[in-house]
Design an enzyme around this catalytic site. Sequence first.
Site, PDB file in Angstrom:
ATOM      1  N   LEU A   7       0.848  -1.194   0.000  1.00 17.21           N
ATOM      2  CA  LEU A   7       0.000   0.000   0.000  1.00 17.21           C
ATOM      3  C   LEU A   7       0.881   1.241   0.000  1.00 17.21           C
ATOM      4  CD1 LEU A   7      -2.758  -0.947   2.609  1.00 17.21           C
ATOM      5  CD2 LEU A   7      -2.430  -1.710   0.270  1.00 17.21           C
ATOM      6  N   ARG A  14       1.080  13.752   7.374  1.00 16.45           N
ATOM      7  CA  ARG A  14       1.846  14.135   8.573  1.00 16.45           C
ATOM      8  C   ARG A  14       3.330  14.369   8.288  1.00 16.45           C
ATOM      9  NH1 ARG A  14      -0.704   9.222  11.962  1.00 16.45           N
ATOM     10  NH2 ARG A  14      -1.076   8.511   9.835  1.00 16.45           N
ATOM     11  N   ASN A 373      56.687  10.309  -8.469  1.00 12.76           N
ATOM     12  CA  ASN A 373      56.582  11.279  -7.379  1.00 12.76           C
ATOM     13  C   ASN A 373      56.073  12.612  -7.934  1.00 12.76           C
ATOM     14  OD1 ASN A 373      57.130  11.810  -4.463  1.00 12.76           O
ATOM     15  ND2 ASN A 373      58.161  13.543  -5.436  1.00 12.76           N
TER      16      ASN A 373
END
Length: 453
Positions: A7, A14, A373
Site C-alpha cells: 500500500l 503528517r 613522485n
Amino acid sequence: MVAVAILAAGRGTRMKSRLPKVLHQLGGRSLLERVLGCAAGVQPSRVLVIVGYGSELVKESLADVPGVEFVEQREQLGTGHAVQQIIPHLQGFSGDLLVLNGDVPLLRPETLDSLLQSHRNHQNAATILTAQLPDAKGYGRVFCDGQNLVTQIIEDRDCTPAQRQNRRVNAGIYCFQWSALAEVLPKLQSNNDQQEYYLTDVVSYFDPVMAVDVQDYQEILGINDRKQLAGAYDILQTRVKDSWMRAGVTIVDPDSVTIDDAVQLEPDVVIEPQTHLRGQTVIRAGSRIGPGSLIENSEIGEAATVLFSVVTDSIVNTGSRIGPYAHLRGHVQVGERCRIGNFVELKNSTLGDRTNVAHLSYLGDATLGEQVNIGAGTITANYDGVKKHRTEIGDRTKTGSNSVLVAPITIGADVTIAAGSTITEDVPEDSLVIARARQVVKQGWKIKSKQAE
Ligand code: UD1
Ligand code: CA
C-alpha cells in the site's frame, strides 16, 4: 503461491511534504524500496504496488525494479479501499496474499516468512502481524481471545479510553487467503471517525484470524512523520553497527558514525569518529578510516588509511595512505602503498603502486605509472574549455613543485620535470625537462627614480 501487495497510495499528510511519503529516504533507500526488498525475501510470484498520490514519481522511482505491477487507487479512501483496487488484477489467483503497508520499512524478511509459515500451518483465513508496543499511540489495537484469535481491530482514534490501554497493535502486515479476501472486500463499510474503508475491518468476516506477535517490536514501527523517520534511521544504524561490531570491526564512537546497510566491512577494520560509509562501499581487513571521512561507492584495500578525506566512486589498494584532506572522485584507482596527501584532488585517474602525490595537487584524467613522485602543487590542465584531455606519466618520473602539465600530454618513464615548468609537449623517457623562463640577475641594478636622487 504467494503474491504481495504494498500500500503506497497515501500522501502521508503528517510528513508535511510534497514528496509522497513512501519516497522519503531512509539510509540511502526509499521507504518503499525497503519494503519491496523485504517482500523479495519470500520470493513472491506477483508484486503489486498500489499507487495514488504522486503515482508518476512513485512509478519512476521503481523503474529499474523488474516485475513490479502498479495498481492505481485514484482517490485515497482508506487501506481497505486500496486493497479493493487489486481485485481485477488478481482474478483467478488462488494463493495467499501478503499485504504490507508501504510505510513500515524496518521489517525483516525472516519475520515475513514466519508470518507466512504460521498462516499456512494453521490454515488461517487471515494472519496478522502484531506487536506489544511500549507506546501504542496512533496504531490500531488488536483484541484477541485466549488463543491469539483476533476478535476485532480498532483504530486508535476510534478506541474508547479503556480500549486504548491495550498495547497490542496491528503492524499493518497481513497474510490472507486471496479468494476469501476477494469475497469480503466489497462488503467493507466506512462508518468510522475518518469515513474511510479500513482493511482491518475484514477480520469480522473471517474465521479464524490469527495474531502473531513479532519478537522485536522495532521492526514494525510505521513512519508517519519526520520524527519517526529519524527514529527509524537510528534503529537501522544501531542494527548495522551492532552487527559489524559483532563481526570484528572496531567502531570507536558509534554515535558519530553512519554506515549504509549495503556497506561491507572486514575484520579488524577500525572506524574512527565522524566517519560516514555510504552506498556500495567495501573496506578490507585492517584498514583505518577516519576520523572525519566520507567514503561512498568505493573500495578500500587492506591495511589502508583514510584520514579526514572524501572518497567517492573510487578504489584504493592495499597499504595506501589517503589524507589528511584529500578528495578522490570519479573513478580514481590508487595502487598499492601509495601516499595521497594534504589538499590533493584526484579525478578519474589511475596511479600505479608506490606512487606519491603528497601535497597541494590536482590530477584529473591522468594515468600514472609506478613509483612516480608528484611534487607539491603539480596540476594537470586537463580542460581546454570544451573537452577534457588525458595526461600520461611513466614509471619513476618526478614532477617538480608547481609543474603544470597541459593535456593531452605524455611524459615518459624516468623523467625529471624542473620546478615551475609548464609542459605543453610530450617528453621522452630518461630526460630532464625545464620549461620556464631562465632566471635573470642584474647586479648593481637600481630603480631609475632612485638613481636620479
Ligand atoms: C494503519 C492501520 C493500523 C496500523 C498501522 C500500522 C488501517 C485502517 N489502519 O494505520 O491499524 O496499526 O497502519 O502502521 O489500515 N494507503 C493507501 N491508500 C489509502 C490509505 C492508505 O495506499 O487510501 C497506504 C499509505 O500510503 C500507507 C499505508 O497505506 O503506506 C498505511 O496508511 P496510513 O494512513 O499510514 O495508516 P495508519 O493510520 O498508520
Ligand atoms: Ca502509517
